[in-house]
Design a protein around this motif. Structure first.
Motif, PDB file in Angstrom:
ATOM      1  N   LEU A 151       0.838  -1.298   0.129  1.00  0.00           N
ATOM      2  CA  LEU A 151      -0.054  -0.025   0.034  1.00  0.00           C
ATOM      3  C   LEU A 151       0.756   1.305  -0.038  1.00  0.00           C
ATOM      4  O   LEU A 151       0.481   2.180  -0.857  1.00  0.00           O
ATOM      5  CB  LEU A 151      -0.952  -0.103   1.242  1.00  0.00           C
ATOM      6  CG  LEU A 151      -2.165  -1.136   1.286  1.00  0.00           C
ATOM      7  CD1 LEU A 151      -2.625  -1.015   2.547  1.00  0.00           C
ATOM      8  CD2 LEU A 151      -3.058  -0.605   0.113  1.00  0.00           C
ATOM      9  N   LEU A 152       1.745   1.134   0.912  1.00  0.00           N
ATOM     10  CA  LEU A 152       2.670   2.434   1.052  1.00  0.00           C
ATOM     11  C   LEU A 152       3.654   2.692  -0.125  1.00  0.00           C
ATOM     12  O   LEU A 152       4.098   3.809  -0.447  1.00  0.00           O
ATOM     13  CB  LEU A 152       3.565   2.448   2.354  1.00  0.00           C
ATOM     14  CG  LEU A 152       2.616   2.439   3.359  1.00  0.00           C
ATOM     15  CD1 LEU A 152       3.309   2.578   4.692  1.00  0.00           C
ATOM     16  CD2 LEU A 152       1.606   3.648   3.430  1.00  0.00           C
ATOM     17  N   GLU A 153       4.103   1.777  -0.749  1.00  0.00           N
ATOM     18  CA  GLU A 153       4.903   1.815  -2.056  1.00  0.00           C
ATOM     19  C   GLU A 153       4.003   2.565  -3.151  1.00  0.00           C
ATOM     20  O   GLU A 153       4.480   3.325  -3.959  1.00  0.00           O
ATOM     21  CB  GLU A 153       5.174   0.561  -2.827  1.00  0.00           C
ATOM     22  CG  GLU A 153       6.168  -0.349  -2.102  1.00  0.00           C
ATOM     23  CD  GLU A 153       6.904  -1.681  -2.837  1.00  0.00           C
ATOM     24  OE1 GLU A 153       7.741  -2.053  -2.549  1.00  0.00           O
ATOM     25  OE2 GLU A 153       5.623  -2.251  -3.279  1.00  0.00           O
ATOM     26  N   LYS A 154       2.616   2.381  -3.195  1.00  0.00           N
ATOM     27  CA  LYS A 154       1.517   3.154  -4.013  1.00  0.00           C
ATOM     28  C   LYS A 154       1.697   4.724  -3.798  1.00  0.00           C
ATOM     29  O   LYS A 154       1.451   5.401  -4.680  1.00  0.00           O
ATOM     30  CB  LYS A 154       0.073   2.492  -4.115  1.00  0.00           C
ATOM     31  CG  LYS A 154       0.497   1.178  -4.764  1.00  0.00           C
ATOM     32  CD  LYS A 154      -1.116   0.585  -4.890  1.00  0.00           C
ATOM     33  CE  LYS A 154      -1.013  -0.821  -5.483  1.00  0.00           C
ATOM     34  NZ  LYS A 154      -2.373  -1.352  -5.596  1.00  0.00           N
ATOM     35  N   THR A 155       1.751   5.034  -2.622  1.00  0.00           N
ATOM     36  CA  THR A 155       1.566   6.367  -2.180  1.00  0.00           C
ATOM     37  C   THR A 155       3.102   7.015  -2.097  1.00  0.00           C
ATOM     38  O   THR A 155       3.076   7.949  -1.796  1.00  0.00           O
ATOM     39  CB  THR A 155       1.149   6.774  -0.922  1.00  0.00           C
ATOM     40  OG1 THR A 155       1.886   5.699   0.291  1.00  0.00           O
ATOM     41  CG2 THR A 155      -0.246   5.663  -0.844  1.00  0.00           C
TER      42      THR A 155
END
Length: 556
Positions: free
Chosen positions: A164-168
């Motif tokens: 999830l945080l790779e996407k943000t």
């Protein structure tokens, strides 16, 4: 001397006692390493269980043992760690993962078979109650904030957080913060414990985990809201007794058994099946499907430990029966339905989930061996003195499709007018035998129905897009056993040979459809999807696209 003999005797007693103790210890160790049995001699089941599910699963295991006398051995760890253990040891009966992607991996590796969905969870930030300083992912990155999170290579919550945080674009910063002043833990419970005892300021855990720790508070943040994970339990390929393993899996995933425990402990549970030690599934199926379905159903019943009450008939008769059962609110409405063609699923679609096209078969002109009447086309059926058999449109699919086919050639009314329609059968199964025994000269029937009489009849192909029937499978919206129905669909998906040997064309698009029939949340968020393998290219229509084209042709 007496004293020495006494000492010697004491020594012998001591040695003898030691031997007994060692023997007892050896026996206990042997018992610990060997399969344990229940009250009635049933072997215990070994369940590899994601650590975050420890509390509900221990309660469910005790309940199951109390009811059935079967010991459940729970082995805890991070989902990925457990998967690696299963792959190395090739032992165990079931695998409960905190995210369905691990079940996907287990199946891809040939380690798992049937799967059952249980609940839905999301990552959240966990802090001690009263800690108002941390309310966002950005707060975790502030200097001095100590963070704990699951190791992405071991725990499902860590893997989900990273994704999830790779996407943000926040993952690298968080990873650095955890490395410098926090800790990566192998299980989600260890993360929550670290927050509770104050060794860190915050941790990233499942929302359900926070509910099990009285001193913690869950902070929901936008970055994690789309990070839905589905808890699933799967039967392992090396299960010593797959039927026994499936029974426990059904118990754990039943709406009125295991899922009540998950619900009480703060999990967002799926609908789940109604519990029954030996469930029964009513399966309505168009007659054309019988030859392909019977061996599949027999195998499914034996492995699952269930009963499938299969009822074969013309689809017009079956759908009329469905409406009657619904209107009168009587028992017996089907849990699953496989129609001879989409036409008769469409007529009752409001009662069923979206259908999955499994196969198709051609409609042909069936004549006696040697074709003594020299029938080569639909137009030839209007020849003087011919006796033709077709299906009854109000009772069976072949009747509806034959009427449309003949109407497209302006022959339907003509064949009645000249008296060539000798009989209208209520099911497709009755058409080919009438040709084989010479009652009629020709019949419009499915290719699949000609195989049993191949030594007596011939099939004349019809050059028309309407000369085809597509067989869809669907699960009833009112069924108390939807997950069982979806597992039957999965068994059908894996039975291409059975359909092709029965003369069907395989229509099911196998690429990227493994989860289509087992998504209790209808979650189509791409953020939650793992790669599903090669997809069809744009110039290669999928099975559904091909079926749509055929249906459009029939509806013209």
């Amino acid at each position: 001397m007496r004293r020495r003999r006494g000492a010697a005797n004491s020594l012998y007693v001591f040695m003898g006692g030691s031997i007994v103790v060692l023997a007892a210890l050896g026996f206990l160790l042997y018992r610990m390493g060997s399969p344990r049995t229940g009250l009635n001699g049933e072997a215990s089941l070994v369940v590899y269980c994601a650590a975050g599910m420890k509390e509900p699963m221990e309660s469910i295991a005790r309940q199951y043992q109390d009811e059935f006398g079967v010991p459940i051995q729970l082995q805890y760890g991070g989902s990925n760690t457990l998967l690696n253990q299963i792959e190395v040891s090739k032992t165990g009966d079931l695998f409960l993962a905190a995210d369905s992607s691990y079940i996907d991996l287990a199946r891809d590796k040939g380690l798992a078979a049937e799967r059952l969905s249980m609940a839905q969870i999301r990552p959240v930030i966990a802090v001690a109650k009263g800690n108002d300083a941390i309310r966002s992912v950005a707060d975790l990155l502030k200097p001095g904030v100590k963070i704990a999170m699951g190791n992405p290579d071991a725990a499902a919550v860590g893997k989900k957080t990273k994704k999830l945080l790779e996407k943000t674009g926040q993952w690298e910063s968080l990873q650095q913060a955890v490395t410098e002043r926090g800790t990566f833990s192998p299980t989600v419970n260890e993360v929550a414990t670290a927050v509770e005892i104050g060794s860190v300021d915050a941790g990233i855990v499942w929302d359900s985990t926070v509910a099990m720790f009285d001193k913690l508070e869950a902070i929901h943040v936008p970055e994690f809201d789309s990070g839905v994970s589905t808890i699933e339990i799967a039967v392992l390929e090396n299960a010593s007794d797959p039927t026994a393993a499936l029974r426990f899996a059904r118990f754990a995933a039943a709406r009125d058994r295991g899922l009540t425990t998950f619900d009480k402990m703060g999990f967002d549970v799926v609908e789940g099946d109604q519990w029954s030690e030996h469930p029964e599934l009513t399966f309505f199926a168009g007659s054309v499907n019988r030859r392909a379905l019977e061996p599949i159903i027999n195998e499914f019943q034996q492995r699952e430990g269930v009963t499938i009450n299969a009822i074969y008939n013309g689809c017009g008769i079956l759908t009329a029966q469905m409406r009657s059962l619904k209107e009168s609110k009587q028992a017996g409405f089907p849990d699953t339905y496989m129609a001879c063609d989409r036409y008769y699923l469409d007529t009752v679609q409001e009662m069923f989930e979206k259908g999955v096209d499994i196969s198709d078969t051609d409609i042909v002109i069936v004549v006696q061996k040697g074709n003594p009447k020299n029938i080569q086309s639909l137009e030839d059926l209007a020849g003087e003195g011919l006796k033709i058999a077709i299906g009854q449109p109000d009772q069976c699919t072949i009747g509806v499709l034959s009427r449309r086919l003949l109407e497209s050639a302006d022959l339907y009314e003509k064949l009645f007018d000249v008296g060539n329609i000798a009989t209208q059968a209520p099911t497709s199964a009755m058409l080919v035998p009438s040709v084989a025994i010479g009652t009629v000269d020709a019949a419009l029937a499915y290719t699949t129905d000609t195989l049993a009489e191949a030594d007596k009849v011939e099939a004349i192909r019809i050059d028309s897009p309407l000369a085809k029937a597509v067989q869809p499978f669907s699960v009833s919206l009112s069924s108390p056993h939807k997950q069982l129905g979806h597992r039957l669909l999965e068994r059908i998906r894996a039975s291409r040979d059975s359909f092709e040997s029965a003369g069907f064309n395989w229509r099911l698009d196998l690429a990227g459809t493994s989860g289509e029939a087992n998504d209790p949340f209808g979650d189509d968020d791409p953020a939650n999807d793992e790669p599903a393998g090669d997809q069809p290219t744009g110039d290669q229509p999928t099975g559904d696209q091909q079926a749509d084209d055929a249906q459009a042709a029939r509806d013209e």
